[in-house]
Write a protein that holds these residues in place. Structure first.
Motif, PDB file in Angstrom:
ATOM      1  N   ARG A   1       8.217 -10.191  19.256  1.00 42.09           N
ATOM      2  CA  ARG A   1       8.155  -9.122  19.812  1.00 42.09           C
ATOM      3  C   ARG A   1       7.628  -8.363  18.280  1.00 42.09           C
ATOM      4  NH1 ARG A   1      10.774  -5.272  22.821  1.00 42.09           N
ATOM      5  NH2 ARG A   1      11.536  -3.284  21.906  1.00 42.09           N
ATOM      6  N   VAL A   2       7.035  -7.930  19.099  1.00 42.37           N
ATOM      7  CA  VAL A   2       6.240  -6.911  17.545  1.00 42.37           C
ATOM      8  C   VAL A   2       5.862  -4.844  18.523  1.00 42.37           C
ATOM      9  CG1 VAL A   2       3.666  -6.081  16.482  1.00 42.37           C
ATOM     10  CG2 VAL A   2       4.395  -8.675  17.264  1.00 42.37           C
ATOM     11  N   SER A   3       6.242  -4.881  17.344  1.00 40.01           N
ATOM     12  CA  SER A   3       5.995  -2.919  17.566  1.00 40.01           C
ATOM     13  C   SER A   3       5.775  -2.099  16.680  1.00 40.01           C
ATOM     14  CB  SER A   3       7.243  -2.525  18.211  1.00 40.01           C
ATOM     15  OG  SER A   3       8.469  -2.965  17.101  1.00 40.01           O
ATOM     16  N   LEU A   4       5.377  -0.879  16.557  1.00 40.28           N
ATOM     17  CA  LEU A   4       5.541   0.069  14.706  1.00 40.28           C
ATOM     18  C   LEU A   4       6.994  -0.042  14.645  1.00 40.28           C
ATOM     19  CD1 LEU A   4       2.982   2.430  16.232  1.00 40.28           C
ATOM     20  CD2 LEU A   4       2.200   0.790  14.207  1.00 40.28           C
ATOM     21  N   SER A   5       7.009   0.009  13.361  1.00 37.29           N
ATOM     22  CA  SER A   5       8.419   0.268  12.519  1.00 37.29           C
ATOM     23  C   SER A   5       8.639   1.649  12.173  1.00 37.29           C
ATOM     24  CB  SER A   5       8.620  -0.626  11.461  1.00 37.29           C
ATOM     25  OG  SER A   5       9.889  -0.365  11.000  1.00 37.29           O
ATOM     26  N   SER A   6       9.701   2.315  12.869  1.00 33.72           N
ATOM     27  CA  SER A   6       9.483   3.295  12.687  1.00 33.72           C
ATOM     28  C   SER A   6       9.939   3.416  10.754  1.00 33.72           C
ATOM     29  CB  SER A   6      11.358   3.943  12.986  1.00 33.72           C
ATOM     30  OG  SER A   6      12.482   2.622  12.626  1.00 33.72           O
ATOM     31  N   ALA A   7       9.817   2.690   9.867  1.00 34.78           N
ATOM     32  CA  ALA A   7      10.360   2.760   8.224  1.00 34.78           C
ATOM     33  C   ALA A   7       8.790   2.778   8.226  1.00 34.78           C
ATOM     34  CB  ALA A   7      10.832   1.498   7.640  1.00 34.78           C
ATOM     35  N   VAL A   8       8.207   3.510   7.626  1.00 39.03           N
ATOM     36  CA  VAL A   8       7.186   3.795   7.315  1.00 39.03           C
ATOM     37  C   VAL A   8       6.312   3.354   5.623  1.00 39.03           C
ATOM     38  CG1 VAL A   8       5.968   5.498   8.689  1.00 39.03           C
ATOM     39  CG2 VAL A   8       6.599   5.741   6.263  1.00 39.03           C
ATOM     40  N   ALA A   9       5.742   3.595   5.037  1.00 42.66           N
ATOM     41  CA  ALA A   9       5.156   2.560   3.631  1.00 42.66           C
ATOM     42  C   ALA A   9       4.939   3.593   2.976  1.00 42.66           C
ATOM     43  CB  ALA A   9       3.935   1.278   3.139  1.00 42.66           C
ATOM     44  N   VAL A  10       5.039   4.005   1.469  1.00 45.64           N
ATOM     45  CA  VAL A  10       4.058   5.469   0.852  1.00 45.64           C
ATOM     46  C   VAL A  10       3.178   4.740   0.181  1.00 45.64           C
ATOM     47  CG1 VAL A  10       5.348   7.554  -0.083  1.00 45.64           C
ATOM     48  CG2 VAL A  10       6.787   7.290   1.900  1.00 45.64           C
ATOM     49  N   VAL A  11       2.002   5.531   0.112  1.00 43.50           N
ATOM     50  CA  VAL A  11       1.300   5.134  -1.096  1.00 43.50           C
ATOM     51  C   VAL A  11       0.242   6.422  -1.979  1.00 43.50           C
ATOM     52  CG1 VAL A  11      -0.990   3.648  -1.290  1.00 43.50           C
ATOM     53  CG2 VAL A  11       0.587   2.514   0.635  1.00 43.50           C
ATOM     54  N   LEU A  12       0.464   6.020  -2.547  1.00 42.47           N
ATOM     55  CA  LEU A  12      -0.559   7.349  -3.653  1.00 42.47           C
ATOM     56  C   LEU A  12      -1.369   7.042  -4.226  1.00 42.47           C
ATOM     57  CD1 LEU A  12       2.968   7.887  -5.687  1.00 42.47           C
ATOM     58  CD2 LEU A  12       2.064   9.092  -3.878  1.00 42.47           C
ATOM     59  N   GLY A  13      -2.299   7.657  -3.275  1.00 44.05           N
ATOM     60  CA  GLY A  13      -3.421   7.239  -4.140  1.00 44.05           C
ATOM     61  C   GLY A  13      -5.271   6.653  -3.706  1.00 44.05           C
ATOM     62  N   LEU A  14      -4.153   6.422  -2.463  1.00 48.25           N
ATOM     63  CA  LEU A  14      -4.724   5.390  -1.500  1.00 48.25           C
ATOM     64  C   LEU A  14      -6.749   4.848  -1.861  1.00 48.25           C
ATOM     65  CD1 LEU A  14      -4.388   2.998   0.151  1.00 48.25           C
ATOM     66  CD2 LEU A  14      -4.695   4.680   2.257  1.00 48.25           C
ATOM     67  N   ASP A  15      -6.818   5.974  -1.963  1.00 52.73           N
ATOM     68  CA  ASP A  15      -8.297   6.252  -2.150  1.00 52.73           C
ATOM     69  C   ASP A  15      -9.305   5.890  -2.801  1.00 52.73           C
ATOM     70  OD1 ASP A  15      -7.192   8.366  -4.080  1.00 52.73           O
ATOM     71  OD2 ASP A  15      -9.099   8.743  -4.765  1.00 52.73           O
ATOM     72  N   ALA A  16      -8.564   4.979  -4.152  1.00 50.81           N
ATOM     73  CA  ALA A  16      -8.665   4.011  -4.701  1.00 50.81           C
ATOM     74  C   ALA A  16      -9.037   2.038  -4.402  1.00 50.81           C
ATOM     75  CB  ALA A  16      -7.518   3.420  -5.679  1.00 50.81           C
ATOM     76  N   LEU A  17      -8.223   2.028  -3.083  1.00 50.70           N
ATOM     77  CA  LEU A  17      -8.678   0.808  -2.316  1.00 50.70           C
ATOM     78  C   LEU A  17     -10.297   1.461  -1.259  1.00 50.70           C
ATOM     79  CD1 LEU A  17      -5.161  -0.685  -1.777  1.00 50.70           C
ATOM     80  CD2 LEU A  17      -6.800  -0.636  -3.903  1.00 50.70           C
ATOM     81  N   ARG A  18     -10.416   2.110  -0.754  1.00 55.22           N
ATOM     82  CA  ARG A  18     -11.011   2.772  -0.133  1.00 55.22           C
ATOM     83  C   ARG A  18     -12.399   3.047  -0.443  1.00 55.22           C
ATOM     84  NH1 ARG A  18      -7.019   6.210   3.715  1.00 55.22           N
ATOM     85  NH2 ARG A  18      -6.372   5.324   4.793  1.00 55.22           N
ATOM     86  N   CYS A  19     -12.556   3.541  -1.675  1.00 53.25           N
ATOM     87  CA  CYS A  19     -13.562   4.373  -2.371  1.00 53.25           C
ATOM     88  C   CYS A  19     -14.912   2.973  -2.353  1.00 53.25           C
ATOM     89  CB  CYS A  19     -13.136   3.938  -4.003  1.00 53.25           C
ATOM     90  SG  CYS A  19     -14.941   5.536  -4.563  1.00 53.25           S
ATOM     91  N   GLN A  20     -15.979   4.000  -1.956  1.00 57.34           N
ATOM     92  CA  GLN A  20     -17.024   2.926  -1.767  1.00 57.34           C
ATOM     93  C   GLN A  20     -18.445   3.482  -2.991  1.00 57.34           C
ATOM     94  OE1 GLN A  20     -17.942   1.493   1.204  1.00 57.34           O
ATOM     95  NE2 GLN A  20     -15.961   1.657   1.930  1.00 57.34           N
ATOM     96  N   ARG A  21     -17.587   4.249  -4.044  1.00 60.52           N
ATOM     97  CA  ARG A  21     -18.674   3.669  -5.124  1.00 60.52           C
ATOM     98  C   ARG A  21     -18.035   2.934  -6.131  1.00 60.52           C
ATOM     99  NH1 ARG A  21     -17.806   9.430  -7.637  1.00 60.52           N
ATOM    100  NH2 ARG A  21     -15.987   8.824  -7.163  1.00 60.52           N
ATOM    101  N   CYS A  22     -16.632   2.271  -6.004  1.00 52.68           N
ATOM    102  CA  CYS A  22     -16.332   1.084  -6.828  1.00 52.68           C
ATOM    103  C   CYS A  22     -17.060   0.082  -5.994  1.00 52.68           C
ATOM    104  CB  CYS A  22     -14.945   1.162  -7.170  1.00 52.68           C
ATOM    105  SG  CYS A  22     -13.697   2.797  -7.549  1.00 52.68           S
TER     106      CYS A  22
END
Length: 247
Positions: free
Chosen positions: A215-236
């Motif tokens: 059984r797979v579902s969306l959890s009510s517990a979310v993950a808090v991430v600060l500055g996620l843009d560091a992993l998404r950056c296209q200039r790095c």
């Protein structure tokens, strides 16, 4: 000025370098009960940290020696931004995976696949009372929006921004992916195996027997991430000049 975060724990690679930079930025290094976890690495480091510290905010920073980081995403600058409260806070969805009485959380994806590449698995998928009928192929991938740029995208050639995505891996008959809102769990029954289940980059594999149901579902517990843009950056960039995250 009182900082929102004082106690910091470092995980990932080149921890001595990251720890020294955190101390210079005025943080107190701890080994337990952190207020924030510095994930010095890439997506995999973030996933491992989320398993180990699910209730603690994470700060992802790439390792500078593995590429050419843009000025906005270098370690010292990220720590200064954290100290000054300038980092964007994001809440990422997690998946909850249930098998019998056992439960796991996944930030990226849950993958059910054939244990042996020589044989396909046969499955039945149920969503909101609808039955897929018998499916044959290499398995399925359930992903979060954050995880949809990984294995899910390699199958579907698309990503999504909300809910839960279900992709059919190399099925004998073409099947479009399913996009489900919160509150719509997926039940997957193994009709013929053998099959294995993994979540995120956890090396602990779960072996599935015929007749068992996930059984797979969306959890009510979310993950808090600060500055996620560091992993998404296209200039790095990686040393060869390609982007870390091409999506």
């Amino acid at each position: 000025m009182t900082r929102a975060f004082e106690r910091l724990l470092v995980v990932g690679d080149d921890r001595a370098l990251a720890a020294a930079a955190a101390e210079r930025a005025g943080f107190t290094l701890v080994r337990r009960d952190p207020q924030v976890v510095l994930c010095h690495g890439g997506d995999g480091t973030l996933l491992r940290a989320d398993r180990e510290f699910p209730r603690v905010p994470k700060l992802p920073v790439r390792v500078a020696s593995r590429g050419r980081l843009c000025p906005d995403h270098r370690l010292e600058g990220r720590l200064a931004a954290l100290a000054e409260g300038r980092l964007e806070r994001e809440e990422l969805s997690r998946l909850e995976l249930g098998l019998g009485s056992r439960r796991w959380l996944a930030l990226n994806d849950v993958v059910l696949r054939n244990e042996s590449p020589a044989t396909a698995v046969r499955l039945r998928v149920r969503v909101d009372g609808q039955d897929s009928g018998e499916l044959a192929g290499d398995g399925v991938v359930c992903a979060t929006p954050f995880g949809s740029s990984g294995y899910y995208r390699s199958i579907t050639r698309e990503t999504f921004e909300q809910g839960l995505g279900l992709a059919f891996n190399n099925s004998t008959e073409p099947r479009a992916p399913l996009h489900l809102p919160a509150g719509k769990p997926v039940e997957i029954e193994l009709l013929r195996g053998p099959a294995v289940v993994v979540h995120d980059n956890d090396p602990r594999t779960v072996f599935l027997r015929e007749g068992q149901r996930l059984r797979v579902s969306l959890s009510s517990a979310v993950a808090v991430v600060l500055g996620l843009d560091a992993l998404r950056c296209q200039r790095c960039r990686k040393p060869d000049g390609t982007a870390f995250n091409p999506h």
